[in-house]
Scaffold this motif. Structure first.
Motif, short mmCIF file in Angstrom:
data_model
loop_
_atom_site.label_atom_id
_atom_site.label_comp_id
_atom_site.label_asym_id
_atom_site.label_seq_id
_atom_site.Cartn_x
_atom_site.Cartn_y
_atom_site.Cartn_z
N TYR A 13 0.83 -1.21 0.00
CA TYR A 13 0.00 0.00 0.00
C TYR A 13 0.86 1.26 0.00
CZ TYR A 13 -4.34 -2.54 1.00
OH TYR A 13 -5.43 -3.37 0.94
N MET A 97 -1.58 6.08 3.65
CA MET A 97 -1.61 5.25 2.43
C MET A 97 -2.14 3.85 2.74
SD MET A 97 -0.56 6.85 -0.34
CE MET A 97 0.13 5.68 -1.50
N ARG A 98 -1.78 3.35 3.92
CA ARG A 98 -2.20 1.99 4.27
C ARG A 98 -3.66 1.92 4.69
NH1 ARG A 98 2.73 2.04 7.77
NH2 ARG A 98 4.42 1.13 6.54
N PHE A 99 -4.15 2.95 5.41
CA PHE A 99 -5.44 2.79 6.08
C PHE A 99 -6.51 3.80 5.70
CE2 PHE A 99 -3.30 -0.39 8.13
CZ PHE A 99 -2.19 0.06 8.84
N ILE A 100 -6.15 4.86 5.00
CA ILE A 100 -7.16 5.84 4.62
C ILE A 100 -7.42 5.79 3.12
CG2 ILE A 100 -7.77 8.29 4.66
CD1 ILE A 100 -6.12 8.57 7.20
N ASN A 101 -6.37 5.52 2.35
CA ASN A 101 -6.53 5.33 0.91
C ASN A 101 -7.56 4.24 0.65
OD1 ASN A 101 -6.14 5.31 -1.85
ND2 ASN A 101 -4.23 4.15 -1.77
N GLY A 102 -8.48 4.51 -0.25
CA GLY A 102 -9.46 3.48 -0.60
C GLY A 102 -10.62 3.39 0.37
N THR A 103 -10.71 4.28 1.36
CA THR A 103 -11.89 4.31 2.24
C THR A 103 -12.68 5.56 1.89
OG1 THR A 103 -10.83 5.53 4.06
CG2 THR A 103 -10.61 3.13 4.07
N ARG A 104 -13.79 5.79 2.60
CA ARG A 104 -14.69 6.85 2.17
C ARG A 104 -14.52 8.16 2.92
NH1 ARG A 104 -18.87 4.83 -1.26
NH2 ARG A 104 -18.78 2.57 -1.29
N LEU A 105 -14.71 9.23 2.16
CA LEU A 105 -14.84 10.56 2.73
C LEU A 105 -16.02 11.21 2.01
CD1 LEU A 105 -13.96 12.86 4.56
CD2 LEU A 105 -12.28 13.52 2.85
N ARG A 111 -8.90 8.37 -3.13
CA ARG A 111 -7.66 7.70 -3.51
C ARG A 111 -6.49 8.60 -3.15
NH1 ARG A 111 -4.18 7.46 -7.50
NH2 ARG A 111 -5.14 9.21 -8.54
N THR A 112 -5.50 8.02 -2.46
CA THR A 112 -4.32 8.80 -2.12
C THR A 112 -3.12 8.27 -2.89
OG1 THR A 112 -3.65 7.40 -0.27
CG2 THR A 112 -5.21 9.16 0.20
N ARG B 5 -2.61 -1.54 -6.79
CA ARG B 5 -1.33 -1.35 -6.15
C ARG B 5 -0.84 -2.58 -5.41
NH1 ARG B 5 -2.58 3.40 -5.00
NH2 ARG B 5 -0.41 3.89 -4.64
N ARG B 328 0.05 -4.36 7.92
CA ARG B 328 0.31 -3.30 6.93
C ARG B 328 -0.55 -3.45 5.68
NH1 ARG B 328 5.03 -5.08 8.60
NH2 ARG B 328 6.38 -3.70 9.78
N ARG B 330 -4.13 -4.48 4.65
CA ARG B 330 -5.41 -4.83 5.25
C ARG B 330 -6.18 -5.88 4.48
NH1 ARG B 330 -6.56 1.01 3.11
NH2 ARG B 330 -8.46 0.71 1.89
N ALA B 375 -9.87 0.20 9.34
CA ALA B 375 -9.70 -0.22 7.95
C ALA B 375 -9.85 -1.74 7.82
CB ALA B 375 -8.33 0.23 7.43
N SER B 423 -19.07 6.50 8.99
CA SER B 423 -18.86 7.41 7.87
C SER B 423 -18.55 6.65 6.58
CB SER B 423 -17.72 8.40 8.16
OG SER B 423 -16.46 7.76 8.05
N ASN B 424 -18.20 5.37 6.72
CA ASN B 424 -17.97 4.55 5.54
C ASN B 424 -19.22 3.81 5.10
OD1 ASN B 424 -14.97 4.06 4.40
ND2 ASN B 424 -14.90 4.78 6.52
#
Lengths: 155, 797
Positions: A13, A97-105, A111-112, B5, B328, B330, B375, B423-424
């Motif tokens: 990630y 990059m590991r835990f927020i990328n690919g989640t919702r806002l 995408r980060t 990725r 690392r 998920r 996550a 929120s997700n």
């Protein structure tokens, strides 16, 4: 004693992506070097209505945020769906990059990606109409990103 | 453009850019590594045939790659504990084919064990001990020699003047291996094992458990007692013994190879003396076993093993190990958790959810960063959309029901997790199920929890969204609309002190006035407190601060960036106004008054004030404990600000310490170079002398800086502890004199916040134990407050 097993130590990630900024002043190698040490993330697929406050709240979950620069339409100077998030440390950016990328806002999957570092001018969309390039050509209707793509709108 | 990725394939070792066509040594070594790491993964062939095949390959490669193979096997023993029995079987097969190799492997493992213990890598050391003990089952190590090693471990409990956490570890290492090897050891050496267990029992009876309350997630014993980890493991081992060591959960591939393995010659472990205790040793902290489910909770399907069953221990251990290996990544982590071998016989989703929350709520801190768990749970929901979300909802409901006895720090983490999770998922939740909280006092844990969750949900969205997602009955719990409160607005009474100057300053700012011009304009603000000899009016003037900051913040209220810009532009004015301690405190008050509906804004601006040195950390601490903040004292955002402040202070000290260390290293290098180059030409020597002199000066300056920063850091903690003691003592005395029960909601919150300071910053606070004991936490203190300190001390005894 301590051998690092390559096969085990996957941290994909955090890897840099295929994207390279075509406007970057320097060669590929220099850009990649910066990407690999950067503390700045590009964040894409935001809603035009997503605020700096929301971005700050979400990205603070992986560490202290140094600054946020909301991407703007070059003509209208309004938010156009991307931003930069800069952390004080690389480790905090990696966790994003590991835990927020690919989640919702704001209900959208964001995408980060690593960024070589903010420079004045990079806060503007590079699409012909002033927004992001991706919004020039897309065919779908996205109410959070100005509706139809610009090309579709013009036709 | 597709931008995958990471590989979606199940094999963890894929490196698509490497081609394995040539037979160069490096390529072969990589291949060996890959083969060994991947054995046991999903495959078309059976595990047994894969192991057999791999053993053959490795045996053939031993003549040329023995050392590499040894090192890889030692590494997987240490780093892949969830696949323990797969690798012990592999080693068993190799030992059967090559006795010498078996011997060398055992020796290498013992060396590795010694090194991990010396390096304070205690969890890895446990895995190594467990590996060695399972090698008994594979006929690689003779049972009596394993028993002898265990006896040496347990003799540590007889050592004098050692921290309890040291002997704890050695007992744990033995007990936690018994699920794997208890049966075999008892069959061969039952007398010795009984003696061993008696010694352990004696130790467990006499060891101190003062630390336990501080580490428990819930204070209530029901429905699930939060047991101390060694107590729980002991109960599990005793039950296993009662069941005559019959253990059916652990996957044991070596059973299929019994006929081959029992022909093998075994090795004796060399006598192992536990390394002596040293002051550098940092043993693992004790912990409490987190339980939230039992067999009554899984409505259908396989039954959950009991809390004192050894199966429960093994499952939890393996799930923790999987998270440790794959946190690392998920997606991989979720997939590995869900493909746990033997999952059909257990309610796996419940175990996974329990283990994840156990880590998230672990005190003092979770093993990994909080957001990882959010996550991971989202990935698990994606992979099991028909079952996992329901278990998660059930878990959330259970935790809501038990909020009254949940530790405040854990409630904080639950608030963060739940709001981020929602929120997700479009904030979908059955809020009506929680209508019971509406009839309670708003400070009680349940309504407070809902209120804080909604506040966090709002930060991730916007006010109207929150209004829309909850039933109208919940309106009292909806956060305030985050708008500012400007004192000097147009509708204000023009006779309000400072109004005129506020208007002037506002216009000046809009007209791009400089800092000096603003300061001049501010001179017109009346200051009734002005000293007689303060002609310039430079002393502390609360009204000046109010007029300027309110006006500035009002003009910059649009966004964080606007406010940051404004603070940067008028930094000089702000520094001028906050020269004194009173000034620093007052600017925080003004900030709070202006932005009291927008806690998030308060947080980021306090952060900026500290980073730009407009206020110092102690001012923030004093502000948090000031009477003006009493109303918000139990609100989550206040504690987030305080902990963030402490962390900034800690990082600052670390940073300067690092600069000092680097400068010292540089000097040392310089001096070594000088030694080597002595006798060179004169000017070179003079240059290096100059450089050295400069470095020495720099080091002296940095040394002063470090000392000053450390002093500021210590002072910050002392201020915080002092204020806590004052506040709590006041409450206790008041209750005593009026005959009320001390255990009010406020008291529980406050005393747990004090605990939280100790727990979250325990590494730094350890340095101050002497001062704390002599100055603050003395015997005269009320025993309720002293207990918190004593529990903290017990954590590293």
């Amino acid at each position: 004693m301590s051998i690092k097993l390559n096969a085990l130590y996957s941290d994909s990630y955090v890897d840099i992506s295929q994207y390279r900024d075509q406007h970057f002043k320097g060669n590929r190698y220099e850009q990649e070097k910066l990407l690999k040490q950067s503390c700045t993330l590009y964040v894409g697929n935001l809603s035009f209505y997503t605020t700096e406050e929301q971005v700050h709240e979400l990205f603070s979950k992986s560490g202290d945020v140094k600054r946020i620069i909301i991407g703007l339409d070059k003509v209208k100077k309004t938010a156009c769906g991307f931003c930069f998030v800069e952390y004080y440390t690389r480790a905090d950016a990696e966790n994003a990059m590991r835990f927020i990328n690919g989640t919702r806002l704001d209900d959208r999957i964001i995408r980060t990606d690593w960024d070589a570092g903010f420079k004045e001018g990079r806060q503007y969309g590079r699409g012909k109409s002033g927004g992001q390039v991706r919004d020039e050509y897309r065919q779908d209707y996205d109410p959070a990103r100005g509706g139809y793509g610009k090309l579709v709108q013009k036709s | 453009m597709s931008r995958r990725r990471h590989s979606d394939e199940s094999d963890a070792g894929s490196q698509p850019h490497k081609r394995r066509r040539t037979s160069e040594p490096i390529e072969i070594e990589d291949r060996l590594e890959s083969l060994i790491c991947r054995v046991g993964e999903k495959s078309t062939s059976s595990l047994e045939s894969n192991l057999e095949g791999l053993a053959g390959v490795l045996e053939a490669d031993l003549p040329n790659y023995k050392n590499k193979i040894l090192r890889i096997l030692c590494a997987v023993a240490r780093l892949l504990p969830e696949k323990l029995t797969v690798y012990t079987t592999l080693v068993g097969l190799l030992n059967a084919r090559n006795y010498n190799f078996g011997g060398e492997f055992v020796e290498a493992m013992i060396r590795q064990l010694k090194e991990t213990l010396k390096s304070n890598l205690y969890s890895e050391a446990v895995y190594l001990v467990r590996f060695l003990s399972d090698l008994v089952n594979c006929h690689v190590i003779a049972a009596p020699s394993m028993v002898a090693m265990f006896e040496n471990f347990i003799s540590v409990t007889q050592e004098e003047d050692i921290p309890q956490v040291r002997s704890d570890w050695y007992v744990y290492a033995v007990l936690s291996s018994l699920p794997w090897v208890g049966k075999e050891l008892y069959e061969k050496k039952d007398v010795e094992m009984d003696r061993l267990l008696n010694q352990i029992e004696g130790y467990l009876k006499r060891r101190q458990k003062t630390h336990v309350p501080m580490l428990q997630v819930w204070t209530a014993e029901k429905p699930h007692p939060q047991e101390e980890y060694l107590d729980c493991l002991w109960a599990q081992v005793q039950k296993l013994k009662k069941d005559r060591w019959q253990e059916r959960h652990i996957l044991r591939p070596y059973i299929a190879f019994d006929s081959v393995l029992c022909e093998a010659l075994q090795h004796n472990l060399p006598p192992f003396t536990p390394p002596a205790h040293s002051d550098d040793a940092v043993y693992p902290m004790p912990h409490v076993v987190f339980r939230m489910f039992d067999y009554t909770d899984a409505p259908e399907g396989p039954v959950m093993p009991g809390s004192h069953s050894v199966e429960r221990f093994v499952i939890e251990e393996n799930l923790h190990c999987i998270i440790k290996s794959h946190w690392r990544e998920r997606k991989t982590c979720a997939a590995q958790l869900l493909s746990y071998p033997g999952k059909n016989k257990i309610p796996l989703n419940y175990h996974i959810v329990e283990v994840i929350f156990g880590e998230l709520f672990q005190l003092p801190s979770p093993p990994h960063i909080d957001v990882m768990y959010t996550a991971l749970l989202i990935e698990l929901c994606k992979l099991q959309p028909g079952s996992l979300p329901q278990v998660l909802a059930q878990a959330t409901e259970m935790m809501y029901m038990r909020l009254d006895t949940m530790n405040t720090t854990c409630i904080d983490r639950l608030i963060n997790w739940f709001s981020h999770h929602l929120s997700n998922f479009q904030f979908r939740w059955s809020w009506d199920d929680w209508a019971d909280c509406l009839t309670q006092d708003i400070e009680k844990p349940k309504p407070k929890f809902v209120k804080e969750v909604l506040e966090k949900c709002m930060r991730l969205s916007y006010h109207q969204r929150i209004v829309d997602i909850v039933p109208p009955s919940f309106s009292a719990l909806i956060p305030a609309n985050p708008v500012c409160t400007y004192k000097f607005g147009e509708e204000t009474d023009s006779s309000l002190p400072g109004f005129a100057v506020a208007t002037t300053v506002g216009n000046a700012i809009k007209n791009r006035a400089s800092n000096e011009e603003i300061l001049i304009a501010l001179k017109d603000v009346p200051n009734p407190n002005q000293d007689d000899d303060d002609d310039e009016g430079d002393g502390f003037s609360p009204l000046k601060i109010e007029v300027f900051l309110q006006t500035l913040l009002h003009l910059a209220a649009k966004s964080f960036s606007h406010s940051f810009s404004a603070l940067a532009k008028f930094h000089e004015v702000l520094k001028n106004l906050t020269d004194s301690d009173e000034g620093k405190l007052h600017i925080l008050r003004v900030l709070y008054e202006f932005w009291r509906n927008h806690p998030q804004m308060i947080s980021v601006l306090v952060d900026k004030f500290i980073r730009t040195q407009i206020v110092d950390c102690a001012a923030v601490a004093n502000w948090v404990f000031s009477p003006e903040m009493a109303h918000d004292f139990t609100r989550f955002y206040v504690w987030e600000i305080l902990h963030s402040t402490i962390r900034k202070m800690n990082k600052h000290v670390q940073k300067i310490q690092k600069e000092l260390d680097e400068a010292k290293e540089k000097l040392e290098k310089q001096q070594n170079k000088k030694q080597r180059d002595s006798g060179d030409e004169e000017d070179m020597e003079k240059n290096s002398e100059d450089e050295e002199g400069q470095l020495e000066e720099q080091i002296e300056r940095l040394q002063e800086k470090v000392e000053s920063a450390q002093s500021e850091q210590k002072n910050l903690f002392l201020v915080i502890f002092q204020r806590f003691i004052m506040l709590l003592t006041e409450h206790l005395v008041r209750c005593e004199t009026s005959g009320i029960d001390i255990n009010t909601t406020w008291y529980k919150n406050c005393i747990e916040r004090l605990q939280q300071i100790f727990l979250m910053h325990h590494v730094i606070i350890q340095q101050y134990m002497g001062t704390l004991e002599n100055l603050l936490f003395t015997a005269e203190l009320d025993h309720h407050i002293l207990a918190v300190y004593q529990q903290f001390c017990a954590l590293q005894l």
